[in-house]
Design a protein around this motif. Structure first.
Motif, PDB file in Angstrom:
ATOM      1  N   GLY A   9       0.812  -1.213   0.000  1.00  0.00           N
ATOM      2  CA  GLY A   9       0.000   0.000   0.000  1.00  0.00           C
ATOM      3  C   GLY A   9       0.842   1.259   0.000  1.00  0.00           C
ATOM      4  O   GLY A   9       0.511   2.250  -0.669  1.00  0.00           O
ATOM      5  N   GLY A  10       1.954   1.232   0.747  1.00  0.00           N
ATOM      6  CA  GLY A  10       2.827   2.399   0.801  1.00  0.00           C
ATOM      7  C   GLY A  10       3.465   2.691  -0.545  1.00  0.00           C
ATOM      8  O   GLY A  10       3.502   3.847  -1.001  1.00  0.00           O
ATOM      9  N   ALA A  11       3.981   1.651  -1.206  1.00  0.00           N
ATOM     10  CA  ALA A  11       4.610   1.852  -2.516  1.00  0.00           C
ATOM     11  C   ALA A  11       3.578   2.305  -3.546  1.00  0.00           C
ATOM     12  O   ALA A  11       3.850   3.182  -4.376  1.00  0.00           O
ATOM     13  N   ARG A  12       2.406   1.722  -3.492  1.00  0.00           N
ATOM     14  CA  ARG A  12       1.338   2.109  -4.432  1.00  0.00           C
ATOM     15  C   ARG A  12       1.003   3.598  -4.273  1.00  0.00           C
ATOM     16  O   ARG A  12       0.856   4.326  -5.263  1.00  0.00           O
ATOM     17  N   ALA A  13       0.892   4.043  -3.019  1.00  0.00           N
ATOM     18  CA  ALA A  13       0.578   5.448  -2.762  1.00  0.00           C
ATOM     19  C   ALA A  13       1.703   6.364  -3.231  1.00  0.00           C
ATOM     20  O   ALA A  13       1.458   7.448  -3.779  1.00  0.00           O
ATOM     21  N   GLY A  14       2.965   5.948  -3.011  1.00  0.00           N
ATOM     22  CA  GLY A  14       4.097   6.778  -3.423  1.00  0.00           C
ATOM     23  C   GLY A  14       4.185   6.941  -4.923  1.00  0.00           C
ATOM     24  O   GLY A  14       4.445   8.045  -5.430  1.00  0.00           O
ATOM     25  N   VAL A  15       3.971   5.849  -5.658  1.00  0.00           N
ATOM     26  CA  VAL A  15       4.033   5.923  -7.120  1.00  0.00           C
ATOM     27  C   VAL A  15       2.824   6.698  -7.661  1.00  0.00           C
ATOM     28  O   VAL A  15       2.947   7.479  -8.605  1.00  0.00           O
ATOM     29  N   ALA A  16       1.662   6.488  -7.055  1.00  0.00           N
ATOM     30  CA  ALA A  16       0.469   7.242  -7.461  1.00  0.00           C
ATOM     31  C   ALA A  16       0.687   8.740  -7.274  1.00  0.00           C
ATOM     32  O   ALA A  16       0.196   9.560  -8.063  1.00  0.00           O
ATOM     33  N   HIS A  17       1.443   9.091  -6.242  1.00  0.00           N
ATOM     34  CA  HIS A  17       1.760  10.499  -5.988  1.00  0.00           C
ATOM     35  C   HIS A  17       2.595  11.075  -7.130  1.00  0.00           C
ATOM     36  O   HIS A  17       2.357  12.202  -7.582  1.00  0.00           O
ATOM     37  N   LEU A  18       3.560  10.312  -7.611  1.00  0.00           N
ATOM     38  CA  LEU A  18       4.380  10.760  -8.738  1.00  0.00           C
ATOM     39  C   LEU A  18       3.547  10.875 -10.014  1.00  0.00           C
ATOM     40  O   LEU A  18       3.701  11.832 -10.792  1.00  0.00           O
ATOM     41  N   ILE A  19       2.665   9.921 -10.226  1.00  0.00           N
ATOM     42  CA  ILE A  19       1.793   9.960 -11.403  1.00  0.00           C
ATOM     43  C   ILE A  19       0.895  11.198 -11.353  1.00  0.00           C
ATOM     44  O   ILE A  19       0.680  11.879 -12.364  1.00  0.00           O
ATOM     45  N   ALA A  20       0.369  11.494 -10.157  1.00  0.00           N
ATOM     46  CA  ALA A  20      -0.508  12.664  -9.997  1.00  0.00           C
ATOM     47  C   ALA A  20       0.208  13.968 -10.318  1.00  0.00           C
ATOM     48  O   ALA A  20      -0.438  14.974 -10.638  1.00  0.00           O
ATOM     49  N   HIS A  21       1.542  13.955 -10.244  1.00  0.00           N
ATOM     50  CA  HIS A  21       2.319  15.163 -10.561  1.00  0.00           C
ATOM     51  C   HIS A  21       2.852  15.131 -11.993  1.00  0.00           C
ATOM     52  O   HIS A  21       3.808  15.856 -12.325  1.00  0.00           O
ATOM     53  N   GLY A  22       2.245  14.290 -12.826  1.00  0.00           N
ATOM     54  CA  GLY A  22       2.511  14.333 -14.253  1.00  0.00           C
ATOM     55  C   GLY A  22       3.493  13.319 -14.797  1.00  0.00           C
ATOM     56  O   GLY A  22       3.757  13.293 -16.001  1.00  0.00           O
ATOM     57  N   HIS A  23       4.043  12.462 -13.960  1.00  0.00           N
ATOM     58  CA  HIS A  23       5.071  11.525 -14.427  1.00  0.00           C
ATOM     59  C   HIS A  23       4.457  10.268 -15.053  1.00  0.00           C
ATOM     60  O   HIS A  23       3.465   9.732 -14.548  1.00  0.00           O
ATOM     61  N   ARG A  24       5.064   9.829 -16.139  1.00  0.00           N
ATOM     62  CA  ARG A  24       4.633   8.607 -16.817  1.00  0.00           C
ATOM     63  C   ARG A  24       5.771   7.601 -16.940  1.00  0.00           C
ATOM     64  O   ARG A  24       5.530   6.415 -17.078  1.00  0.00           O
ATOM     65  N   ARG A  25       6.993   8.091 -16.927  1.00  0.00           N
ATOM     66  CA  ARG A  25       8.176   7.209 -16.970  1.00  0.00           C
ATOM     67  C   ARG A  25       8.824   7.234 -15.580  1.00  0.00           C
ATOM     68  O   ARG A  25       9.603   8.130 -15.259  1.00  0.00           O
ATOM     69  N   ILE A  26       8.448   6.243 -14.789  1.00  0.00           N
ATOM     70  CA  ILE A  26       8.870   6.198 -13.382  1.00  0.00           C
ATOM     71  C   ILE A  26       9.703   4.938 -13.149  1.00  0.00           C
ATOM     72  O   ILE A  26       9.270   3.832 -13.471  1.00  0.00           O
ATOM     73  N   GLY A  27      10.902   5.120 -12.593  1.00  0.00           N
ATOM     74  CA  GLY A  27      11.765   3.984 -12.294  1.00  0.00           C
ATOM     75  C   GLY A  27      11.533   3.434 -10.903  1.00  0.00           C
ATOM     76  O   GLY A  27      11.018   4.125 -10.018  1.00  0.00           O
ATOM     77  N   PHE A  28      11.910   2.182 -10.722  1.00  0.00           N
ATOM     78  CA  PHE A  28      11.832   1.535  -9.399  1.00  0.00           C
ATOM     79  C   PHE A  28      13.169   0.856  -9.124  1.00  0.00           C
ATOM     80  O   PHE A  28      13.625   0.004  -9.904  1.00  0.00           O
ATOM     81  N   ILE A  29      13.805   1.221  -8.020  1.00  0.00           N
ATOM     82  CA  ILE A  29      15.039   0.559  -7.597  1.00  0.00           C
ATOM     83  C   ILE A  29      14.790  -0.032  -6.221  1.00  0.00           C
ATOM     84  O   ILE A  29      14.486   0.695  -5.260  1.00  0.00           O
ATOM     85  N   GLY A  30      14.887  -1.371  -6.121  1.00  0.00           N
ATOM     86  CA  GLY A  30      14.576  -2.042  -4.867  1.00  0.00           C
ATOM     87  C   GLY A  30      15.657  -2.987  -4.405  1.00  0.00           C
ATOM     88  O   GLY A  30      16.717  -3.122  -5.031  1.00  0.00           O
ATOM     89  N   ASP A  31      15.362  -3.655  -3.312  1.00  0.00           N
ATOM     90  CA  ASP A  31      16.286  -4.612  -2.703  1.00  0.00           C
ATOM     91  C   ASP A  31      16.230  -5.940  -3.461  1.00  0.00           C
ATOM     92  O   ASP A  31      15.550  -6.070  -4.478  1.00  0.00           O
ATOM     93  N   ARG A  32      16.888  -6.954  -2.931  1.00  0.00           N
ATOM     94  CA  ARG A  32      16.959  -8.249  -3.598  1.00  0.00           C
ATOM     95  C   ARG A  32      15.587  -8.910  -3.733  1.00  0.00           C
ATOM     96  O   ARG A  32      14.758  -8.811  -2.821  1.00  0.00           O
ATOM     97  N   PRO A  33      15.346  -9.597  -4.833  1.00  0.00           N
ATOM     98  CA  PRO A  33      14.009 -10.131  -5.116  1.00  0.00           C
ATOM     99  C   PRO A  33      13.560 -11.248  -4.180  1.00  0.00           C
ATOM    100  O   PRO A  33      12.373 -11.570  -4.158  1.00  0.00           O
ATOM    101  N   ARG A  34      14.452 -11.823  -3.387  1.00  0.00           N
ATOM    102  CA  ARG A  34      14.017 -12.859  -2.445  1.00  0.00           C
ATOM    103  C   ARG A  34      13.479 -12.254  -1.151  1.00  0.00           C
ATOM    104  O   ARG A  34      12.979 -12.982  -0.284  1.00  0.00           O
TER     105      ARG A  34
END
Length: 325
Positions: free
Chosen positions: A159-184
């Motif tokens: 929910g937190g990540a969804r809200a954060g990315v939605a916030h960027l989208i609401a400010h006009g962004h369409r090309r948004i990167g995601f950098i995260g920790d290890r997939p396991r």
């Protein structure tokens, strides 16, 4: 105790009552016993007390890295709850190594701690089943246990990540990167899922070049960020998956000629002064909630394993509100 009893002119049972803060001793007698204890330098033998009562008045905490401010606050909260219950906290760091996590957890069990709080590094915790059956209460925090049912306390990473990315989208962004920790790692997977869901909610496609999972080592994060900024479809914003990723991303973005929006998961030191928009989770509340659940179990509460998810909070400070260039 015999020496104390002889010095104070009382019986052994009276000394025991004073040492263990039990009722039935007059103030004058207690004063004489305390004076004898101080003059003789008597200290209670906790090892013998453990054998008699069957409890060690100690719990273990296995976390990732005590040097990480997130885990430091969590550990301190656990310690405060333990102290309120007259219990000693013993902690150690797994360094995100599943084998080290298992070694440390079993070493604490071998020392007969009454309970364990574990921040998992691995995804298979069946090795703890014999210890749990033997009576060692166990609570998992920040990430769920793997392949066993156990009490778990989490933050709402999805929910937190969804809200954060939605916030960027609401400010006009369409090309948004995601950098995260290890997939396991559970939290990395949940935050990536939140990112993809937010993008899908708005009908936005996600390029493979916009997503990078791996270690939080600065050199790895730096390389991922630079690739996203210089590829054929450069991002105009980035969502950083945890506090360590955010720190490196801030440094990389400070070197760039164009402004790139940023939202980070986890608050970081000086984020308010630097104007970094974050999804904040309450690490102290995580530790406190996990510790309180552990002591509920130690007090004899029997119920099916519970799963508690704590809310996160979006804190806009400027970096997440930069429009696309």
């Amino acid at each position: 105790m015999k020496d104390v009893a002889a010095r104070a002119g009382v019986g052994l049972k009276t000394v025991s009552r004073v040492v263990n803060s039990e009722p039935g001793v007059t103030p004058d007698t207690e004063r004489r016993v305390q004076e004898a204890i101080e003059s003789l330098g008597f200290r209670r033998n906790d090892s013998a007390r453990v054998l008699r009562k069957g409890r060690t008045a100690s719990i273990g905490l296995v976390l990732e890295d005590l040097a990480d401010p997130f885990y430091g606050a969590l550990s301190r909260a656990v310690e405060e709850v333990a102290r309120a219950h007259g219990t000693l906290l013993i902690n150690g760091s797994s360094a995100e190594d599943p084998d080290r996590e298992q070694e440390l957890a079993l070493a604490l069990c071998a020392r007969r701690v009454d309970g364990l709080i574990v921040i998992p590094a691995g995804d298979d915790h069946r090795y703890l089943e014999p210890e749990i059956r033997a009576g060692i209460a166990t609570v998992f925090v920040d990430r769920p246990a793997g392949r066993i049912d156990a009490d778990t306390v989490l933050s709402d990473s999805f929910g937190g990540a969804r809200a954060g990315v939605a916030h960027l989208i609401a400010h006009g962004h369409r090309r948004i990167g995601f950098i995260g920790d290890r997939p396991r790692i559970h939290t990395a997977v949940e935050r990536l899922r939140g990112y993809r869901t937010a993008m899908a909610d708005e009908g936005l496609a996600v390029s493979d070049s916009w997503v990078s999972l791996g270690t939080t080592a600065p050199e790895r994060v730096r390389a991922a960020m630079l690739e996203m900024l210089t590829g054929p479809e450069p991002v105009t914003a980035v969502f950083a998956g945890n506090n360590r990723v955010t720190v490196t991303v801030v440094r990389v973005l400070a070197e760039q000629p164009r402004r790139v929006a940023l939202v980070g998961f986890d608050d970081i030191e000086l984020a308010d002064l630097l104007g970094i928009t974050v999804i904040a989770q309450d690490s102290a509340a995580l530790g406190r909630t996990a510790a309180e659940q552990l002591f509920r179990r130690l007090d004899g509460v029997e119920e099916k394993p519970v799963r508690v998810a704590l809310r996160t909070m979006l804190i806009p400070r400027g970096s997440g509100e930069i429009p696309p260039s």
